[in-house]
Design a protein around this motif. Structure first.
Motif, PDB file in Angstrom:
ATOM      1  N   ALA A 282      30.996  10.775  -6.160  1.00  0.00           N
ATOM      2  CA  ALA A 282      30.473  11.982  -5.510  1.00  0.00           C
ATOM      3  C   ALA A 282      30.654  11.895  -3.994  1.00  0.00           C
ATOM      4  O   ALA A 282      31.012  12.878  -3.337  1.00  0.00           O
ATOM      5  CB  ALA A 282      29.007  12.180  -5.862  1.00  0.00           C
ATOM      6  N   ARG A 285      34.123  12.700  -3.003  1.00  0.00           N
ATOM      7  CA  ARG A 285      34.462  14.123  -3.144  1.00  0.00           C
ATOM      8  C   ARG A 285      33.739  14.980  -2.104  1.00  0.00           C
ATOM      9  O   ARG A 285      34.237  16.030  -1.708  1.00  0.00           O
ATOM     10  CB  ARG A 285      34.071  14.637  -4.544  1.00  0.00           C
ATOM     11  CG  ARG A 285      34.820  14.016  -5.693  1.00  0.00           C
ATOM     12  CD  ARG A 285      34.310  14.543  -7.018  1.00  0.00           C
ATOM     13  NE  ARG A 285      34.824  15.865  -7.328  1.00  0.00           N
ATOM     14  CZ  ARG A 285      34.330  16.654  -8.282  1.00  0.00           C
ATOM     15  NH1 ARG A 285      33.305  16.268  -8.997  1.00  0.00           N
ATOM     16  NH2 ARG A 285      34.852  17.841  -8.495  1.00  0.00           N
ATOM     17  N   LEU A 286      32.551  14.537  -1.676  1.00  0.00           N
ATOM     18  CA  LEU A 286      31.694  15.393  -0.856  1.00  0.00           C
ATOM     19  C   LEU A 286      31.529  14.914   0.583  1.00  0.00           C
ATOM     20  O   LEU A 286      31.120  15.704   1.446  1.00  0.00           O
ATOM     21  CB  LEU A 286      30.308  15.495  -1.502  1.00  0.00           C
ATOM     22  CG  LEU A 286      30.205  16.428  -2.709  1.00  0.00           C
ATOM     23  CD1 LEU A 286      28.979  16.100  -3.534  1.00  0.00           C
ATOM     24  CD2 LEU A 286      30.157  17.874  -2.243  1.00  0.00           C
ATOM     25  N   ASN A 438      31.855  20.724  -7.089  1.00  0.00           N
ATOM     26  CA  ASN A 438      31.266  19.409  -6.815  1.00  0.00           C
ATOM     27  C   ASN A 438      29.762  19.511  -6.523  1.00  0.00           C
ATOM     28  O   ASN A 438      29.104  18.509  -6.278  1.00  0.00           O
ATOM     29  CB  ASN A 438      31.995  18.685  -5.679  1.00  0.00           C
ATOM     30  CG  ASN A 438      32.143  19.533  -4.420  1.00  0.00           C
ATOM     31  OD1 ASN A 438      31.358  20.458  -4.185  1.00  0.00           O
ATOM     32  ND2 ASN A 438      33.154  19.232  -3.617  1.00  0.00           N
ATOM     33  N   GLY A 466      28.872  14.756  -8.970  1.00  0.00           N
ATOM     34  CA  GLY A 466      28.580  15.701  -7.902  1.00  0.00           C
ATOM     35  C   GLY A 466      27.088  15.771  -7.663  1.00  0.00           C
ATOM     36  O   GLY A 466      26.308  15.001  -8.217  1.00  0.00           O
TER      37      GLY A 466
END
Length: 602
Positions: A282, A285-286, A438, A466
Motif C-alpha cells: 500500500a 502504491r500510495l 487504491n 490499499g
C-alpha cells in the motif's frame, strides 16, 4: 418434551422452470431459535412465508398447532399510512397504562431511543404515511414485539437498525420465551440469538445445531468428509473457519464436533491477511500521504456534525467507522470524497483536507448507481476494464470476477434491468473493484448481500492492498475486514476505540446513563465551558501521534514474532527477542493508558 408448533411435510415450490424448494420436511418446536441462511434467490423468504401460511406450497402441507399465536415481520409492512405511530404500536392504551408496562418501555427505548421517539417529528403522534421505509419497518417490528406470541418469524429484522439497535434486539429476543425463525445476513446476530441453523441450498434445506460459528464448523467438516463441493468454495469456508477459530474462539460456545477436527481443518490455512506485507504494498502504491485532516469542520446544511477534527488516514489503514445515526459518518466520507475528486479544490466548511497525489478513490455509497438496464452483466463490468490486478500477483478477468461474485456464465448475459436489488449491489461493488482503486470508501456495503457473497467479498478484500474506510451496522463484517475502529458519538469528535465495537456499546450505554441521571452541577458545567478549544486541539494532535506510535509497535511486534519462529531452536536468541517483545508490550501499555486519558480531555 417440546411440542411441535409448526410441521412442514414434503413441501415443494416451483417458480417458472426453477424448483426453489424440493420435498422439504422440517419442524419448529417450543423454544427453538432457528436462523435461516443461503444465497439470495435460493428460497429463504419463500420458505418462511410458507411456514407462516402467507404463501401456498405446490405440493406437501404445512400445519400449525391449535391456537398458535404467530407474529410475522415481512419485508413489506401492512401499516395503515393514515394512522399514527401511537395507534399502530400502542393501540387504545392510556398513557399511564402503557408507560407502566416494562415491556413496552423497553421496546420503545430499544428501537427508537426513548419513550418520546426523539427521531420522529411529532413523537408517538407522527402520521405513518410520510415516513421512510426504514422508519416504517421499525414501527412494524415494535408492534410485533410488544405483543405476546408462541412463534416469531422475522425476515431481515436487523435492516435499518444501527449497531446499538441490533445489540438491543439480540438481548430482547434472547430473553423472550417465544420460538423464533429468522432470516438474516447478520452473522453476529445469528451467533447471539440462534441455537439451530437452516441452510437453504438448491432446493434442499440442511439443518445444523448451534449458532452461525457452529454452522461454519459443521459445514466445513461435512464438506471435508463428503468432498462434494468445488475447491474454491471449500477454501472460502475453511478460511472463514480459520478466522473464527483463531481470531475469536469465544464466538463458538457450542461446538458440535471435536476440537481436534477443527484444528486439523485449519492446520495449513494462513491468517486472513498478511498485514505487514499489505502495508508495504500500500505504501508503494500510495506514498506517505493518503488523507490528512487539519482542524476540519463537517456540516450537513446548517448542522455542525464534526468540528476541530485533526486526523490521518495512512497507507494500508483499514478503518471501521461506527456511530449513532446522524452523527456524520456518511457526511465525513462525502467530504473526503469531494476533496479527492476535485483535487483538493472543494474543501469542508472549516479546516483543510490534504489528499495524496497518487490517491485513486472508489466510493460505494448507500444508493445503488443507475446502470443502463439494457447492458448485460458482463458488459457492464467490461465497460470499466477487461482485467483487474488484485495485488500480490493475483489477476482476474472480468468474467472470472463475475463468477466470484455469484454471476455464473449464464447469469453474465442477464440484462441489468432484470437483476434484483442485491444483485445490482453486487454488480456495483464489482465495477468499483475492476477500476483498480487504491483507496476504498464502503458505506453500508453489506446491504442486500447474502452470507456467501459477503464471505467472497471479505476474501477479495483480505488481499486488497490499499487504504479503506468501512461504515456498516454489520458487526461481523467490520471486525472481519478492518484493523481499527473509530466512533462518532454525536458530540462532534472522532475517537479511536482500542477494544472495538464492544467499547463503543459500553460508551453509548454510559452516555445514556449519564443523560438519564441529574444534570451536572453548575461548577462542573463551568469547568467544562472554560476548557479552551486550543487545549482540546492539542489533545487531539497528541492522540493522533500516539495512534501512529501504536501502529509502529504492532508492526515491530509482528516482525519479532516472525524472528522468534525463525530462531525457535536458538534458545539464547529467543530469550533476547522475547525481552524485546516484553519491552514493546510495556511501551504499548503506557501509550494506551495515555491515550485513554487524552480521549477524555479531547
Amino acid at each position: 418434551m417440546a411440542v411441535n408448533l409448526v410441521n412442514v411435510e414434503n413441501v415443494s415450490k416451483v417458480y417458472g422452470t426453477r424448483a426453489l424448494l424440493d420435498g422439504v420436511s422440517l419442524g419448529v418446536s417450543e423454544g427453538d431459535r432457528i436462523g435461516v441462511v443461503g444465497r439470495n434467490g435460493d428460497g429463504k423468504t419463500t420458505l418462511i412465508r410458507m411456514l407462516a401460511k402467507l404463501e401456498e406450497s405446490d405440493t406437501g402441507r404445512v400445519t400449525h398447532s391449535g391456537g398458535l399465536r404467530l407474529g410475522v415481520l415481512t419485508q413489506h409492512d401492512s401499516l395503515d399510512p393514515a394512522a399514527t405511530v401511537r395507534h399502530e404500536v400502542i393501540g387504545d392504551l392510556a398513557d399511564h397504562e402503557w408507560a407502566g408496562n416494562a415491556k413496552i418501555r423497553d421496546v420503545l427505548t430499544g428501537l427508537f431511543g426513548g419513550l418520546d421517539l426523539p427521531g420522529f417529528p411529532q413523537g408517538l403522534d407522527t402520521v405513518i404515511g410520510p415516513l421512510s421505509g426504514g422508519e416504517r419497518r421499525r414501527i412494524a417490528l415494535a408492534k410485533l414485539l410488544i405483543e405476546e406470541q408462541d412463534l416469531i418469524v422475522l425476515d431481515e429484522p436487523t435492516n435499518h437498525l444501527d449497531v446499538e439497535g441490533i445489540a438491543w434486539l439480540a438481548r430482547h429476543l434472547g430473553a423472550r420465551r417465544s420460538a423464533l425463525v429468522c432470516v438474516t445476513h447478520d452473522r453476529w446476530f445469528l451467533d447471539q440469538v440462534c441455537t439451530r441453523m437452516w441452510d437453504v441450498q438448491r432446493g434442499v434445506v440442511h439443518e445444523y445445531e448451534g449458532g452461525y460459528s457452529d454452522y461454519v464448523f459443521a459445514r466445513a467438516e461435512r464438506e471435508r468428509i463428503a468432498a462434494t463441493e468445488e475447491a474454491k468454495r471449500q477454501n472460502l469456508v475453511r478460511k472463514e473457519l480459520a478466522w473464527l477459530r483463531r481470531g475469536a474462539p469465544a464466538r463458538t460456545s457450542k461446538p458440535r464436533f471435536r476440537v481436534e477436527a477443527a484444528n486439523e481443518l485449519i492446520a495449513d490455512v494462513p491468517p486472513p491477511r498478511d498485514s505487514s506485507e499489505l502495508m508495504k504494498f500500500a505504501s508503494s502504491r500510495l506514498g506517505k500521504t493518503v488523507f490528512d485532516l487539519e482542524d476540519v469542520t463537517v456540516q450537513a446544511g446548517p448542522k455542525v456534525l464534526l468540528q476541530h477534527l485533526t486526523w490521518q488516514l495512512g497507507p494500508g489503514d483499514r478503518i471501521g467507522l461506527v456511530g449513532v445515526n446522524g452523527a456524520g459518518k456518511t457526511s465525513l466520507l462525502r467530504a473526503l470524497a469531494e476533496a479527492a475528486y476535485s483535487d483538493g479544490e472543494r474543501q469542508p466548511a472549516g479546516g483543510q483536507v490534504r489528499v495524496g497525489k497518487t490517491v485513486k478513490l472508489a466510493y460505494l455509497s448507500q444508493e445503488v448507481a443507475e446502470l443502463d438496464p439494457d447492458w448485460r452483466v458482463l458488459e457492464a463490468v467490461q465497460q470499466v476494464r477487461e482485467r483487474v490486478d488484485l495485488g500480490k500477483g493475483r489477476e482476474m478477468t472480468a468474467g472470472q470476477l463475475c463468477e466470484t461474485f455469484g454471476f455464473g456464465k449464464e447469469k453474465q448475459w442477464t440484462p441489468v434491468g432484470d437483476l434484483s436489488g442485491g444483485e445490482r449491489r453486487r454488480l456495483q461493488i464489482l465495477r468499483l473493484l475492476m477500476d483498480e482503486p487504491n483507496v476504498l470508501f464502503l458505506d453500508e456495503p453489506t446491504n442486500d448481500l447474502d452470507i456467501e457473497t459477503l464471505t467472497q467479498l471479505e476474501d477479495l478484500l483480505d488481499g486488497w492492498p490499499g487504504s479503506m474506510i468501512v461504515i456498516s451496522h454489520d458487526r461481523f463484517f467490520v471486525e472481519r475486514t478492518t484493523d481499527r475502529v473509530f466512533a462518532l458519538l454525536g458530540d462532534g469528535a472522532l475517537r479511536m476505540l482500542p477494544r472495538g465495537i464492544d467499547e463503543y456499546l459500553e460508551r453509548r450505554q454510559r452516555m445514556e446513563d449519564a443523560a438519564a441521571s441529574a444534570a451536572p452541577a453548575p461548577v462542573a458545567q463551568k469547568a467544562v465551558a472554560e476548557r479552551s478549544a486550543a487545549d482540546q486541539r492539542a489533545a487531539k494532535k497528541e492522540l493522533q501521534k500516539i495512534e501512529r506510535q501504536l501502529d509502529k509497535i504492532s508492526e515491530k511486534e509482528g516482525k519479532l514474532h516472525a524472528r522468534i519462529a525463525e530462531n525457535a531452536t536458538d534458545f539464547a536468541k529467543v530469550a533476547e527477542l522475547d525481552a524485546e517483545l516484553r519491552e514493546l508490550s510495556g511501551q504499548r501499555d503506557e501509550l494506551e493508558l495515555r491515550w485513554l486519558e487524552l480521549a477524555e480531555d479531547a
